[in-house]
Design an enzyme around this catalytic site. Structure first.
Site, short mmCIF file in Angstrom:
data_model
loop_
_atom_site.label_atom_id
_atom_site.label_comp_id
_atom_site.label_asym_id
_atom_site.label_seq_id
_atom_site.Cartn_x
_atom_site.Cartn_y
_atom_site.Cartn_z
N GLY A 75 -8.29 -8.09 -11.99
CA GLY A 75 -7.91 -8.29 -10.59
C GLY A 75 -8.74 -9.36 -9.92
N GLY A 130 -8.44 -10.29 -6.68
CA GLY A 130 -8.32 -10.18 -5.22
C GLY A 130 -9.68 -10.41 -4.60
N VAL A 164 -1.89 -6.45 -16.82
CA VAL A 164 -2.62 -5.41 -17.55
C VAL A 164 -1.77 -4.15 -17.55
CG1 VAL A 164 -4.67 -3.93 -17.53
CG2 VAL A 164 -4.89 -6.38 -17.11
N GLU A 221 0.81 -6.43 13.28
CA GLU A 221 0.72 -7.90 13.21
C GLU A 221 2.09 -8.49 12.87
OE1 GLU A 221 -2.65 -8.64 10.57
OE2 GLU A 221 -3.89 -8.95 12.34
N ASP A 254 -9.91 -1.77 -3.05
CA ASP A 254 -8.82 -0.82 -2.78
C ASP A 254 -8.54 0.12 -3.94
OD1 ASP A 254 -8.48 -2.04 -0.36
OD2 ASP A 254 -6.42 -2.72 -0.70
N GLN A 261 -14.78 -7.23 -0.52
CA GLN A 261 -15.70 -8.36 -0.76
C GLN A 261 -17.12 -7.88 -0.97
OE1 GLN A 261 -15.12 -11.03 2.56
NE2 GLN A 261 -14.40 -12.61 1.17
C1 FAD Z 1 -0.53 -7.22 4.44
C2 FAD Z 1 -1.99 -6.88 4.45
C3 FAD Z 1 -2.79 -7.24 5.53
C4 FAD Z 1 -4.15 -6.94 5.53
N1 FAD Z 1 -4.93 -7.31 6.59
C5 FAD Z 1 -6.26 -7.07 6.56
C6 FAD Z 1 -7.11 -7.52 7.59
O1 FAD Z 1 -6.64 -8.11 8.57
N2 FAD Z 1 -8.44 -7.28 7.49
C7 FAD Z 1 -8.97 -6.64 6.40
O2 FAD Z 1 -10.20 -6.46 6.32
N3 FAD Z 1 -8.21 -6.20 5.42
C8 FAD Z 1 -6.86 -6.40 5.45
N4 FAD Z 1 -6.07 -5.97 4.44
C9 FAD Z 1 -6.69 -5.24 3.33
C10 FAD Z 1 -7.29 -6.18 2.34
O3 FAD Z 1 -6.45 -7.27 2.09
C11 FAD Z 1 -7.56 -5.39 1.08
O4 FAD Z 1 -8.42 -4.32 1.41
C12 FAD Z 1 -8.23 -6.25 0.02
O5 FAD Z 1 -7.40 -7.33 -0.34
C13 FAD Z 1 -8.53 -5.41 -1.21
O6 FAD Z 1 -9.11 -6.24 -2.17
P1 FAD Z 1 -9.06 -5.83 -3.69
O7 FAD Z 1 -9.78 -6.90 -4.42
O8 FAD Z 1 -9.48 -4.43 -3.86
O9 FAD Z 1 -7.51 -5.84 -4.07
P2 FAD Z 1 -6.44 -7.00 -3.93
O10 FAD Z 1 -6.87 -8.04 -2.98
O11 FAD Z 1 -5.15 -6.31 -3.72
O12 FAD Z 1 -6.46 -7.65 -5.39
C14 FAD Z 1 -6.02 -6.97 -6.51
C15 FAD Z 1 -5.67 -7.99 -7.57
O13 FAD Z 1 -5.37 -7.32 -8.77
C16 FAD Z 1 -4.24 -7.90 -9.38
N5 FAD Z 1 -3.60 -6.87 -10.19
C17 FAD Z 1 -3.18 -5.68 -9.77
N6 FAD Z 1 -2.64 -4.98 -10.79
C18 FAD Z 1 -2.74 -5.78 -11.86
C19 FAD Z 1 -2.35 -5.62 -13.22
N7 FAD Z 1 -1.77 -4.49 -13.67
N8 FAD Z 1 -2.58 -6.63 -14.07
C20 FAD Z 1 -3.17 -7.77 -13.64
N9 FAD Z 1 -3.56 -7.95 -12.37
C21 FAD Z 1 -3.36 -6.98 -11.49
C22 FAD Z 1 -3.40 -8.37 -8.20
O14 FAD Z 1 -2.52 -9.41 -8.57
C23 FAD Z 1 -4.46 -8.83 -7.22
O15 FAD Z 1 -4.76 -10.19 -7.35
C24 FAD Z 1 -4.71 -6.25 4.43
C25 FAD Z 1 -3.91 -5.87 3.36
C26 FAD Z 1 -2.56 -6.18 3.37
C27 FAD Z 1 -1.71 -5.77 2.19
#
Ligand code: FAD
Length: 441
Positions: free
Chosen positions: A17, A19, A85, A176, A306, A326
């Site tokens: 991931g 993200g 994955v 939003e 997340d 982050q």
């Molecule tokens: C529409 C929206 C608006 C948001 N607005 C805000 C905001 O204003 N402020 C704030 O603080 N937070 C906000 N959030 C929350 C924030 O974006 C998330 O908490 C944050 O992105 C989580 O980060 P992460 O790295 O855990 O997961 P993610 O950013 O979701 O990254 C997960 C990554 O894993 C990859 N992945 C998943 N499953 C697989 C798999 N099986 N195989 C390969 N790759 C995979 C995905 O492609 C992705 O790139 C928002 C979320 C959304 C959806």
């Protein structure tokens, strides 16, 4: 099925991931010279907080999505792989892609985020548009344009909901999105459709809870609700959606809103790939982690952002937020450096800088710092702009987004009103007549 030689040679750190969590961890580890294999289903990193602006054509896809290989082009310690994955073995610390390639890490970091939760609402999965990725945003934008074009061809589509947008979910994403869609109805649709049609556009925000933006304080919630109403958003609060049909939405009180553009911002759940791993799944199916972000009973496995239920060193249960992802990514990297160097891991301490949400031009709310000091209006709007400028990945993306915002503010014109998803654009109007349905034009 192919078996990769990669499974024989473990990487120092294998991250699933890219993200906000995974990307931050990879960057921090690379800065310490630690070799990382970073795998994501997309060849880009996407910035979720601005995805709704891609859906409403304020920003382009490239403003919020940045190629991973470009991000790490100067970072020899990080190898990027693109692949879905399909399974994770936390004991062997391997992951296997859908085409059967296996990768192994001495340390495995799971940062796969979350996925949309339709809460088993009948029809929601088939008939609504979730808004959690740039791909979702492109589909929603094409559908909205499809509905506008249908109304433009034949006005009888209006009474069948062509100009109604229903947003399900009154959290930050829903609010939003509702604000941005209402702004589009007010300022952009009149440049697209004749005046009388443009005035017929309606935006509805539905939530089963009695108020919008529940994690925010009362003042912020009141401001957001008032602004949304001022922008013409019809709030249907305290009402759950009982069914999403292809011709509209049925609410708990039996009322029906005809619409072909239903946005699902109803919530998230853990990724399906986490189930069956044997990792301890707690609330929302997320993985329960130790305060140092490792998983109890699984040596060398970290879960972040997340994908995890994180309780930090102060005992605070942390929400699913970009800042948590982050900071947990950075903290995990620090603990991994300790693991590899024979040092001591430390429990994660979250620094709460506050929360914010944008409602529309010059109207935002922010609760700043750990005490969540409320500000609203133009000052919060400027703070929102500044924070998102900082958080967006890449100089090109920042400058381009800034240019697009300035252009939009100055001209009310949106160059990205392009249909690029013909499947989502095409609307099936051939509903049978039902008590809720209308007659075919
Ligand atoms: C529409 C929206 C608006 C948001 N607005 C805000 C905001 O204003 N402020 C704030 O603080 N937070 C906000 N959030 C929350 C924030 O974006 C998330 O908490 C944050 O992105 C989580 O980060 P992460 O790295 O855990 O997961 P993610 O950013 O979701 O990254 C997960 C990554 O894993 C990859 N992945 C998943 N499953 C697989 C798999 N099986 N195989 C390969 N790759 C995979 C995905 O492609 C992705 O790139 C928002 C979320 C959304 C959806």
């Amino acid at each position: 099925m192919a078996v990769s030689p990669d499974s024989e040679t473990p990487h120092q750190v294998l991250i699933v991931g890219a993200g906000l969590g995974g990307l931050t961890a990879a960057r921090k580890l690379a800065a310490r010279g630690i070799e990382v294999l970073l795998i994501d289903r997309n060849n880009y990193h996407q910035f979720q907080p601005l995805i709704y602006q891609v859906a409403t054509a304020q920003l382009g896809m490239r403003d919020v999505a940045r190629p991973l290989r470009a991000i790490f082009r100067k970072e020899r310690a990080v190898t990027v792989k693109t692949g879905e994955v399909a399974s994770i073995d936390p004991v062997a610390r391997t992951v296997t892609t859908s085409d059967g390639v296996t990768y192994r890490g001495r340390i495995l970091v799971i940062a796969a985020g979350a996925e949309v939760n339709f809460f088993n609402v009948p029809g929601a999965q088939d008939n609504s548009f979730p808004l959690y990725s740039v791909d979702d945003a492109a589909r929603l934008r094409s559908r909205f344009l499809g509905a506008l074009d249908a109304a433009d061809r034949d006005r009888r589509y209006v009474e069948r909901g062509a100009l109604n947008v229903v947003i399900v979910g009154g959290g930050a994403t829903g609010v939003e999105t509702a604000g941005a869609v209402a702004e589009s109805m007010r300022e952009v649709v009149p440049t697209y459709l004749p005046d009388d049609l443009a005035r017929a556009g309606r935006v509805y925000l539905v939530d089963m809870l009695p108020d919008v933006l529940m994690p925010f304080n009362e003042k912020s919630r009141a401001y957001a609700a008032e602004k949304l109403r001022e922008y013409g958003v019809e709030l249907r609060l305290g009402q759950s959606v009982t069914e999403v049909r292809k011709d509209g939405v049925v609410l708990q009180d039996g009322s029906f809103i005809p619409s072909r553009t239903v946005v699902w911002a109803g919530g998230l759940k853990a990724r399906g790939v986490l189930s069956g791993t044997g990792l301890p799944q707690g609330k929302g199916g997320r993985i329960d982690v130790n305060p140092d972000l490792t998983v109890p009973g699984f040596e060398g496995v970290y879960v972040l952002g997340d994908s995890a239920n994180i309780v930090d060193a102060k005992g605070t249960k942390l929400p699913q937020l970009g800042s948590v992802a982050q900071q947990s990514g950075a903290w995990a990297a620090q603990n991994i450096v300790a693991d590899l160097g024979g040092g001591q891991r430390t429990p994660f301490v979250y620094r709460d800088k506050g929360i914010m949400a944008m409602i529309g031009r010059g109207a935002a709310i922010a609760e700043l710092g750990s005490r969540h000091r409320h500000i609203a209006g133009p000052v919060a709007f400027l703070a929102w702009l500044a924070v998102h400028m900082v958080l967006l990945s890449g100089l090109w993306e920042k400058l381009h987004a800034l240019w697009n915002w300035a252009w939009d503010y100055g001209t009310r014109r949106r160059p990205q009103i392009i249909v690029d998803r013909p499947d989502a654009y095409a609307i099936d109007w051939s509903d049978e007549r039902t008590p809720h349905g209308g007659a075919s034009p």
